[in-house]
Design a protein around this motif. Structure first.
Motif, mmCIF file in Angstrom:
data_model
loop_
_atom_site.group_PDB
_atom_site.id
_atom_site.type_symbol
_atom_site.label_atom_id
_atom_site.label_comp_id
_atom_site.label_asym_id
_atom_site.label_seq_id
_atom_site.Cartn_x
_atom_site.Cartn_y
_atom_site.Cartn_z
ATOM 1 N N SER A 172 0.797 -1.240 0.000
ATOM 2 C CA SER A 172 0.000 0.000 0.000
ATOM 3 C C SER A 172 0.826 1.285 0.000
ATOM 4 O O SER A 172 0.248 2.381 0.013
ATOM 5 C CB SER A 172 -0.979 0.025 1.190
ATOM 6 N N LYS A 173 2.146 1.185 -0.052
ATOM 7 C CA LYS A 173 2.943 2.418 -0.093
ATOM 8 C C LYS A 173 2.617 3.240 -1.334
ATOM 9 O O LYS A 173 2.392 4.452 -1.263
ATOM 10 C CB LYS A 173 4.439 2.091 -0.063
ATOM 11 N N GLU A 174 2.584 2.563 -2.469
ATOM 12 C CA GLU A 174 2.302 3.272 -3.713
ATOM 13 C C GLU A 174 0.885 3.825 -3.719
ATOM 14 O O GLU A 174 0.640 4.922 -4.226
ATOM 15 C CB GLU A 174 2.509 2.341 -4.914
ATOM 16 N N VAL A 175 -0.050 3.080 -3.128
ATOM 17 C CA VAL A 175 -1.435 3.542 -3.044
ATOM 18 C C VAL A 175 -1.513 4.861 -2.276
ATOM 19 O O VAL A 175 -2.144 5.826 -2.722
ATOM 20 C CB VAL A 175 -2.329 2.482 -2.359
ATOM 21 N N ILE A 176 -0.849 4.902 -1.125
ATOM 22 C CA ILE A 176 -0.878 6.104 -0.287
ATOM 23 C C ILE A 176 -0.186 7.262 -0.989
ATOM 24 O O ILE A 176 -0.703 8.399 -1.008
ATOM 25 C CB ILE A 176 -0.212 5.831 1.077
ATOM 26 N N GLN A 177 0.955 7.006 -1.588
ATOM 27 C CA GLN A 177 1.681 8.069 -2.277
ATOM 28 C C GLN A 177 0.867 8.624 -3.445
ATOM 29 O O GLN A 177 0.859 9.836 -3.677
ATOM 30 C CB GLN A 177 3.036 7.545 -2.746
#
Length: 225
Positions: A172-177
């Motif tokens: 989910s890092k890319e989702v949040i970014q």
């Protein structure tokens, strides 16, 4: 008591960062406003991510050094804290800002908030945000640290071991970014921002009465659509 089907429904998307003290104040004022609106209004609250400083490392940065690097001196420290402490007293929030020793990178906190909403629902997400803000602003805990994040998750009722495993991954890092980038590209350059029914934005930690009156006005506008 009003049946749920007869209640006015309002969605509130809150753009915030858990290291933003005005977001903590805004959260308290929103809760107080919703209490005054009573049982005839049903609200669903979602929290959306924003980072005041995405350049901070995972381990965070010494708080005093952070202020010196960002504002030029520690004098800014007291100038910035004064209105926050004053607002905190008015809202009965026991700020302990001088106990904060680390300015955290909040990306992982936002991942945790996202998982709470995705996997457990908006009530769990609200509970977790409240815990994280209390940990940081009222207890001085380092909310970028995995142990503290797992502690917050468990306090909210989320599984600790699973949370620790997920934090160790890139999930989910890319989702949040991407969410943060989308929010910034929409024109948001400060938090908190309250988005009502996906259409109406209320910026800043407005007073309880302003929040209450705005929600009532949005309900009237929705009825006339």
């Amino acid at each position: 008591m009003t049946d749920d089907n007869q209640k006015q429904h309002v969605t509130i998307d809150i753009v915030s960062d858990v290291m933003c003290p005005w977001c903590h104040i805004g959260r308290k004022r929103l809760n107080d406003a919703l209490s005054e609106l009573g049982d005839d209004i049903k609200t669903t609250v979602h929290w959306l991510p924003y980072q005041l400083d995405a350049t901070l490392p995972k381990e965070g940065k010494n708080r005093q050094q952070y202020f010196i690097d960002k504002f030029g001196s520690l004098d800014a420290h007291e100038q910035i804290y004064a209105p926050i402490n004053e607002a905190g007293k008015a809202e009965e929030i026991p700020f302990r800002l001088n106990d904060i020793t680390v300015s955290p990178n909040t990306l992982d906190a936002h991942r945790l908030i996202f998982w709470a909403g995705r996997d457990h629902g908006s009530d769990m997400q609200n509970k977790l945000v409240n815990i994280l803000m209390q940990f940081y602003f009222e207890q001085g805990k380092h909310i970028g640290d995995d142990d503290v994040l797992v502690e917050a998750a468990e306090h909210a009722g989320m599984p600790g071991e699973k949370t620790r495993y997920m934090l160790a991954s890139d999930e989910s890092k890319e989702v949040i970014q991407n969410q943060i980038e989308t929010i910034k590209s929409s024109g948001v350059n400060g938090v908190p921002v309250f988005i009502l029914n996906k259409k109406y934005a209320l910026e800043g930690a407005q007073s309880k009465s302003v929040i209450r009156d705005t929600i009532q006005e949005v309900i009237k506008l929705s009825e006339s659509d």
